[in-house]
Scaffold this motif. Sequence first.
Motif, PDB file in Angstrom:
ATOM      1  N   LEU A 175      65.321  33.544  41.241  1.00 46.90           N
ATOM      2  CA  LEU A 175      64.237  34.504  40.993  1.00 46.90           C
ATOM      3  C   LEU A 175      63.716  34.397  39.558  1.00 46.90           C
ATOM      4  CD1 LEU A 175      62.484  36.897  41.897  1.00 46.90           C
ATOM      5  CD2 LEU A 175      64.406  38.419  41.342  1.00 46.90           C
TER       6      LEU A 175
ATOM      7  N   LEU B  27      59.014  42.049  45.306  1.00 47.58           N
ATOM      8  CA  LEU B  27      59.752  41.157  46.214  1.00 47.58           C
ATOM      9  C   LEU B  27      59.437  41.690  47.604  1.00 47.58           C
ATOM     10  CD1 LEU B  27      63.192  40.888  44.354  1.00 47.58           C
ATOM     11  CD2 LEU B  27      61.044  39.665  43.923  1.00 47.58           C
TER      12      LEU B  27
ATOM     13  N   GLY C 212      71.444  43.247  42.299  1.00 46.04           N
ATOM     14  CA  GLY C 212      71.656  43.460  40.880  1.00 46.04           C
ATOM     15  C   GLY C 212      72.030  44.927  40.715  1.00 46.04           C
TER      16      GLY C 212
ATOM     17  N   GLU D 241      74.343  40.847  38.132  1.00 47.59           N
ATOM     18  CA  GLU D 241      73.794  40.333  39.383  1.00 47.59           C
ATOM     19  C   GLU D 241      74.921  40.104  40.383  1.00 47.59           C
ATOM     20  OE1 GLU D 241      70.770  40.205  40.359  1.00 47.59           O
ATOM     21  OE2 GLU D 241      70.825  38.894  42.093  1.00 47.59           O
ATOM     22  N   LYS D 242      74.808  40.731  41.517  1.00 48.92           N
ATOM     23  CA  LYS D 242      75.708  40.556  42.658  1.00 48.92           C
ATOM     24  C   LYS D 242      77.195  40.641  42.283  1.00 48.92           C
ATOM     25  CE  LYS D 242      72.239  38.540  45.522  1.00 48.92           C
ATOM     26  NZ  LYS D 242      71.136  38.037  44.749  1.00 48.92           N
TER      27      LYS D 242
ATOM     28  N   ILE E 176      69.406  47.411  42.141  1.00 50.35           N
ATOM     29  CA  ILE E 176      67.999  47.079  41.861  1.00 50.35           C
ATOM     30  C   ILE E 176      67.303  46.727  43.172  1.00 50.35           C
ATOM     31  CG2 ILE E 176      66.444  45.518  40.622  1.00 50.35           C
ATOM     32  CD1 ILE E 176      68.766  45.004  38.642  1.00 50.35           C
ATOM     33  N   ILE E 177      66.157  47.341  43.376  1.00 48.58           N
ATOM     34  CA  ILE E 177      65.317  47.081  44.542  1.00 48.58           C
ATOM     35  C   ILE E 177      64.122  46.254  44.059  1.00 48.58           C
ATOM     36  CG2 ILE E 177      63.927  48.275  46.322  1.00 48.58           C
ATOM     37  CD1 ILE E 177      67.085  48.518  46.475  1.00 48.58           C
TER      38      ILE E 177
ATOM     39  N   TYR F 201      59.507  45.772  40.024  1.00 52.52           N
ATOM     40  CA  TYR F 201      59.731  45.732  38.581  1.00 52.52           C
ATOM     41  C   TYR F 201      58.399  45.886  37.856  1.00 52.52           C
ATOM     42  CZ  TYR F 201      63.790  42.863  40.175  1.00 52.52           C
ATOM     43  OH  TYR F 201      64.900  42.369  40.814  1.00 52.52           O
TER      44      TYR F 201
ATOM     45  N   GLN G 139      68.803  33.945  36.862  1.00 46.76           N
ATOM     46  CA  GLN G 139      68.697  35.304  37.397  1.00 46.76           C
ATOM     47  C   GLN G 139      67.831  36.189  36.509  1.00 46.76           C
ATOM     48  OE1 GLN G 139      69.584  36.096  40.295  1.00 46.76           O
ATOM     49  NE2 GLN G 139      71.119  34.565  40.858  1.00 46.76           N
TER      50      GLN G 139
END
Length: 275
Positions: free
Chosen positions: A108, A128, A170, A189-190, A202-203, A206, A228
Amino acid sequence: MIKKCLFPVAGYGTRFLPATKSMPKEMLPIVNKPLVQYGVEEAIAAGMTTCAMVTGRGKRAIADHFDISFELEHQISGTGKEVYLESIREVLDRGVFTMVRQREMKGLGHAILTGEVLIGHEPFGVVLSDDLCLNEGPGVLSQMAELYRQFRCSIVAIQEVPMEDVHKYGVIAGESLKDGIYRVDEMVEKPDASVAPSNLAIIGRYILTPDIFDILRETPPGANGEVQLTDALQTQARQGCVMAYRFKGRRFDCGSVPGFVEATNFVYENHYSRS
Ligand code: G1P
Protein backbone atom coordinates in the motif's frame (compact mmCIF):
# COMPACT_ATOMS: atom_id res chain seq x y z
CA MET A 1 -10.21 22.62 0.84
CA ILE A 2 -8.90 19.10 0.14
CA LYS A 3 -9.49 18.65 -3.56
CA LYS A 4 -7.91 15.31 -4.42
CA CYS A 5 -8.47 11.74 -3.36
CA LEU A 6 -6.22 8.80 -4.14
CA PHE A 7 -7.64 5.36 -4.92
CA PRO A 8 -5.12 2.51 -4.85
CA VAL A 9 -6.90 0.05 -7.14
CA ALA A 10 -4.10 -2.14 -8.44
CA GLY A 11 -4.61 -5.16 -6.12
CA TYR A 12 -5.40 -8.63 -7.47
CA GLY A 13 -8.60 -9.58 -5.62
CA THR A 14 -7.41 -13.16 -5.13
CA ARG A 15 -10.13 -13.90 -2.60
CA PHE A 16 -12.78 -13.38 -5.26
CA LEU A 17 -11.31 -15.63 -7.95
CA PRO A 18 -12.48 -16.70 -10.44
CA ALA A 19 -14.76 -13.61 -10.59
CA THR A 20 -11.70 -11.36 -10.56
CA LYS A 21 -9.69 -13.27 -13.15
CA SER A 22 -10.30 -10.73 -15.91
CA MET A 23 -12.37 -8.16 -14.00
CA PRO A 24 -11.00 -5.72 -11.41
CA LYS A 25 -12.24 -6.54 -7.90
CA GLU A 26 -13.18 -2.85 -7.51
CA MET A 27 -15.77 -3.35 -10.27
CA LEU A 28 -17.64 -6.09 -8.37
CA PRO A 29 -21.11 -4.66 -7.75
CA ILE A 30 -22.78 -4.17 -4.42
CA VAL A 31 -26.29 -4.64 -5.81
CA ASN A 32 -26.08 -2.49 -8.97
CA LYS A 33 -23.11 -0.21 -8.36
CA PRO A 34 -19.41 -1.12 -8.50
CA LEU A 35 -17.58 -0.93 -5.18
CA VAL A 36 -15.20 1.76 -6.42
CA GLN A 37 -18.11 4.05 -7.36
CA TYR A 38 -19.29 4.09 -3.74
CA GLY A 39 -15.84 5.35 -2.72
CA VAL A 40 -15.76 7.92 -5.53
CA GLU A 41 -19.20 9.25 -4.53
CA GLU A 42 -18.01 9.54 -0.92
CA ALA A 43 -14.92 11.51 -2.04
CA ILE A 44 -16.87 13.83 -4.32
CA ALA A 45 -19.43 14.49 -1.57
CA ALA A 46 -16.47 15.56 0.61
CA GLY A 47 -15.37 18.06 -2.06
CA MET A 48 -12.53 15.85 -3.33
CA THR A 49 -13.55 16.05 -6.96
CA THR A 50 -10.22 14.97 -8.45
CA CYS A 51 -10.11 11.20 -8.12
CA ALA A 52 -6.59 9.91 -8.69
CA MET A 53 -6.48 6.21 -9.46
CA VAL A 54 -3.39 4.07 -8.99
CA THR A 55 -4.24 1.23 -11.34
CA GLY A 56 -2.41 -1.73 -12.78
CA ARG A 57 -2.58 -4.23 -15.59
CA GLY A 58 -6.07 -5.65 -16.11
CA LYS A 59 -7.80 -2.60 -14.64
CA ARG A 60 -8.96 -0.84 -17.79
CA ALA A 61 -12.61 -1.44 -16.88
CA ILE A 62 -12.17 1.13 -14.08
CA ALA A 63 -10.95 3.81 -16.50
CA ASP A 64 -13.83 2.98 -18.85
CA HIS A 65 -16.37 3.13 -16.03
CA PHE A 66 -15.40 6.73 -15.27
CA ASP A 67 -15.78 7.85 -18.86
CA ILE A 68 -18.73 8.33 -21.19
CA SER A 69 -20.05 5.23 -22.93
CA PHE A 70 -21.14 6.83 -26.15
CA GLU A 71 -23.18 3.87 -27.46
CA LEU A 72 -25.01 3.48 -24.17
CA GLU A 73 -25.83 7.20 -23.95
CA HIS A 74 -27.03 7.11 -27.55
CA GLN A 75 -29.22 4.02 -27.04
CA ILE A 76 -30.76 5.02 -23.73
CA SER A 77 -31.15 8.77 -24.18
CA GLY A 78 -34.80 9.81 -24.07
CA THR A 79 -36.04 6.38 -22.90
CA GLY A 80 -37.37 5.27 -19.51
CA LYS A 81 -34.03 3.56 -18.86
CA GLU A 82 -32.16 6.85 -18.38
CA VAL A 83 -32.82 6.59 -14.66
CA TYR A 84 -30.27 3.76 -14.46
CA LEU A 85 -27.52 6.09 -15.64
CA GLU A 86 -28.29 8.86 -13.17
CA SER A 87 -25.72 8.06 -10.48
CA ILE A 88 -22.78 7.59 -12.85
CA ARG A 89 -23.76 10.66 -14.89
CA GLU A 90 -23.66 12.74 -11.72
CA VAL A 91 -20.23 11.36 -10.83
CA LEU A 92 -18.93 12.16 -14.32
CA ASP A 93 -20.40 15.69 -14.20
CA ARG A 94 -18.72 16.51 -10.91
CA GLY A 95 -15.51 14.47 -10.91
CA VAL A 96 -12.21 14.54 -12.78
CA PHE A 97 -10.34 11.24 -13.08
CA THR A 98 -6.59 10.86 -13.35
CA MET A 99 -4.68 7.58 -13.57
CA VAL A 100 -1.21 6.20 -13.14
CA ARG A 101 -0.15 2.58 -13.32
CA GLN A 102 1.65 0.79 -10.51
CA ARG A 103 3.91 -1.61 -12.36
CA GLU A 104 4.94 -3.75 -9.39
CA MET A 105 2.89 -4.69 -6.35
CA LYS A 106 5.09 -3.67 -3.43
CA GLY A 107 2.41 -2.79 -0.91
CA LEU A 108 0.00 0.00 0.00
CA GLY A 109 2.83 2.42 0.83
CA HIS A 110 4.34 1.86 -2.60
CA ALA A 111 0.93 2.39 -4.24
CA ILE A 112 0.52 5.72 -2.41
CA LEU A 113 4.01 6.80 -3.47
CA THR A 114 3.17 5.86 -7.08
CA GLY A 115 0.26 8.31 -6.83
CA GLU A 116 2.52 11.24 -5.89
CA VAL A 117 2.68 12.38 -9.50
CA LEU A 118 -1.12 12.81 -9.50
CA ILE A 119 -1.32 14.52 -6.11
CA GLY A 120 1.60 16.95 -5.97
CA HIS A 121 2.23 18.97 -2.84
CA GLU A 122 -1.15 19.22 -1.16
CA PRO A 123 -3.13 17.30 1.47
CA PHE A 124 -5.27 14.52 0.01
CA GLY A 125 -7.76 11.83 0.89
CA VAL A 126 -7.25 8.09 0.41
CA VAL A 127 -10.00 5.53 -0.10
CA LEU A 128 -9.41 1.78 -0.01
CA SER A 129 -12.53 0.76 -1.84
CA ASP A 130 -12.63 -2.72 -0.25
CA ASP A 131 -13.88 -0.91 2.84
CA LEU A 132 -17.42 0.23 2.08
CA CYS A 133 -18.45 2.92 4.54
CA LEU A 134 -22.05 4.06 4.75
CA ASN A 135 -23.58 6.69 6.99
CA GLU A 136 -27.00 8.32 7.20
CA GLY A 137 -25.37 11.75 7.65
CA PRO A 138 -22.09 13.00 6.14
CA GLY A 139 -19.81 10.30 4.73
CA VAL A 140 -16.60 9.29 6.49
CA LEU A 141 -14.33 11.40 4.23
CA SER A 142 -16.54 14.46 4.83
CA GLN A 143 -16.26 13.89 8.57
CA MET A 144 -12.46 13.60 8.26
CA ALA A 145 -12.12 16.66 5.99
CA GLU A 146 -13.91 18.64 8.69
CA LEU A 147 -11.42 17.39 11.30
CA TYR A 148 -8.51 18.24 9.02
CA ARG A 149 -9.59 21.89 9.10
CA GLN A 150 -9.06 21.73 12.85
CA PHE A 151 -5.85 19.69 13.15
CA ARG A 152 -3.98 20.19 9.83
CA CYS A 153 -2.22 16.84 10.04
CA SER A 154 -2.69 13.31 8.73
CA ILE A 155 -5.80 11.51 10.00
CA VAL A 156 -6.65 7.81 9.91
CA ALA A 157 -10.14 6.37 10.29
CA ILE A 158 -10.43 3.76 13.04
CA GLN A 159 -12.95 1.30 14.40
CA GLU A 160 -12.92 -1.07 17.36
CA VAL A 161 -12.55 -4.67 16.25
CA PRO A 162 -12.53 -7.93 18.22
CA MET A 163 -9.03 -8.67 19.56
CA GLU A 164 -8.87 -11.89 17.52
CA ASP A 165 -9.15 -9.80 14.33
CA VAL A 166 -6.40 -7.22 14.99
CA HIS A 167 -3.86 -9.22 12.94
CA LYS A 168 -5.78 -8.22 9.78
CA TYR A 169 -5.31 -4.48 10.31
CA GLY A 170 -3.04 -1.60 11.11
CA VAL A 171 -3.60 -0.91 14.82
CA ILE A 172 -3.13 2.38 16.69
CA ALA A 173 -2.68 3.50 20.26
CA GLY A 174 -2.78 7.06 21.49
CA GLU A 175 -4.13 9.67 23.80
CA SER A 176 -7.88 10.19 23.63
CA LEU A 177 -8.45 13.95 23.17
CA LYS A 178 -12.21 13.94 22.95
CA ASP A 179 -14.96 11.61 21.95
CA GLY A 180 -13.60 9.39 19.19
CA ILE A 181 -10.47 11.49 18.47
CA TYR A 182 -7.00 10.24 19.41
CA ARG A 183 -3.54 11.67 19.01
CA VAL A 184 -1.57 8.66 17.76
CA ASP A 185 1.65 7.65 19.47
CA GLU A 186 1.93 4.09 18.24
CA MET A 187 0.95 2.28 15.06
CA VAL A 188 1.63 -1.31 14.09
CA GLU A 189 0.73 -3.10 10.85
CA LYS A 190 -0.97 -6.46 11.32
CA PRO A 191 0.23 -7.26 14.87
CA ASP A 192 -0.40 -10.51 16.71
CA ALA A 193 -3.17 -10.09 19.27
CA SER A 194 -0.55 -10.75 21.98
CA VAL A 195 1.46 -7.62 21.09
CA ALA A 196 -1.23 -5.34 19.64
CA PRO A 197 -1.30 -1.94 21.41
CA SER A 198 -5.14 -1.83 21.34
CA ASN A 199 -8.09 -3.08 19.34
CA LEU A 200 -8.46 0.21 17.43
CA ALA A 201 -8.04 -0.84 13.81
CA ILE A 202 -7.32 1.41 10.84
CA ILE A 203 -10.10 1.36 8.25
CA GLY A 204 -9.44 2.32 4.63
CA ARG A 205 -10.00 6.08 4.84
CA TYR A 206 -7.14 8.53 5.34
CA ILE A 207 -6.33 12.19 5.01
CA LEU A 208 -2.59 12.51 4.37
CA THR A 209 -0.30 15.53 4.34
CA PRO A 210 2.12 15.49 1.38
CA ASP A 211 5.27 15.07 3.52
CA ILE A 212 4.14 11.42 3.64
CA PHE A 213 5.74 10.95 0.19
CA ASP A 214 9.27 11.77 1.40
CA ILE A 215 8.74 9.51 4.41
CA LEU A 216 7.50 6.67 2.19
CA ARG A 217 10.62 6.97 0.01
CA GLU A 218 12.69 6.23 3.11
CA THR A 219 10.42 3.53 4.57
CA PRO A 220 11.85 0.00 4.26
CA PRO A 221 9.55 -2.97 3.55
CA GLY A 222 7.72 -4.10 6.69
CA ALA A 223 4.94 -6.65 7.32
CA ASN A 224 4.62 -9.18 4.44
CA GLY A 225 7.80 -7.70 2.88
CA GLU A 226 5.72 -4.74 1.61
CA VAL A 227 6.18 -0.98 2.02
CA GLN A 228 3.51 -0.22 4.59
CA LEU A 229 1.63 3.07 4.83
CA THR A 230 1.18 2.34 8.54
CA ASP A 231 4.98 2.36 9.06
CA ALA A 232 5.30 5.73 7.28
CA LEU A 233 2.45 7.12 9.39
CA GLN A 234 4.21 5.91 12.52
CA THR A 235 7.26 7.98 11.47
CA GLN A 236 5.00 10.96 10.76
CA ALA A 237 3.39 10.58 14.20
CA ARG A 238 6.84 10.62 15.84
CA GLN A 239 8.04 13.63 13.84
CA GLY A 240 4.87 15.66 14.17
CA CYS A 241 1.28 14.63 14.53
CA VAL A 242 -1.16 11.99 13.30
CA MET A 243 -4.75 11.83 14.52
CA ALA A 244 -7.07 8.84 14.57
CA TYR A 245 -10.81 9.26 14.28
CA ARG A 246 -13.54 6.80 15.25
CA PHE A 247 -15.94 7.65 12.47
CA LYS A 248 -19.72 7.67 12.44
CA GLY A 249 -21.28 5.09 10.16
CA ARG A 250 -21.10 1.43 9.23
CA ARG A 251 -18.21 -0.25 7.56
CA PHE A 252 -18.28 -3.46 5.54
CA ASP A 253 -15.14 -5.42 4.76
CA CYS A 254 -15.87 -6.07 1.09
CA GLY A 255 -12.41 -7.59 0.64
CA SER A 256 -13.84 -10.73 2.26
CA VAL A 257 -16.73 -12.80 0.94
CA PRO A 258 -18.83 -12.64 4.16
CA GLY A 259 -18.40 -8.84 4.37
CA PHE A 260 -19.27 -8.49 0.71
CA VAL A 261 -22.48 -10.49 1.14
CA GLU A 262 -23.37 -8.54 4.29
CA ALA A 263 -22.90 -5.25 2.40
CA THR A 264 -24.99 -6.52 -0.50
CA ASN A 265 -27.88 -7.44 1.80
CA PHE A 266 -27.62 -4.15 3.67
CA VAL A 267 -27.61 -2.00 0.54
CA TYR A 268 -30.44 -3.99 -1.00
CA GLU A 269 -32.58 -3.54 2.12
CA ASN A 270 -31.71 0.09 2.87
CA HIS A 271 -30.49 1.95 -0.19
CA TYR A 272 -31.63 0.20 -3.32
CA SER A 273 -34.55 1.83 -5.03
CA ARG A 274 -36.76 -0.93 -6.47
CA SER A 275 -38.82 1.48 -8.55
C1 G1P B 1 -4.67 -2.12 4.60
C2 G1P B 1 -3.75 -1.38 5.56
C3 G1P B 1 -4.17 -1.66 7.00
C4 G1P B 1 -5.64 -1.30 7.20
C5 G1P B 1 -6.51 -2.04 6.16
C6 G1P B 1 -7.95 -1.54 6.24
O1 G1P B 1 -4.46 -3.51 4.74
O2 G1P B 1 -2.41 -1.80 5.34
O3 G1P B 1 -3.37 -0.90 7.89
O4 G1P B 1 -6.03 -1.66 8.52
O5 G1P B 1 -6.03 -1.81 4.83
O6 G1P B 1 -8.77 -2.27 5.37
P1 G1P B 1 -4.98 -4.59 3.66
O7 G1P B 1 -6.43 -4.82 3.97
O8 G1P B 1 -4.75 -3.98 2.32
O9 G1P B 1 -4.15 -5.82 3.91
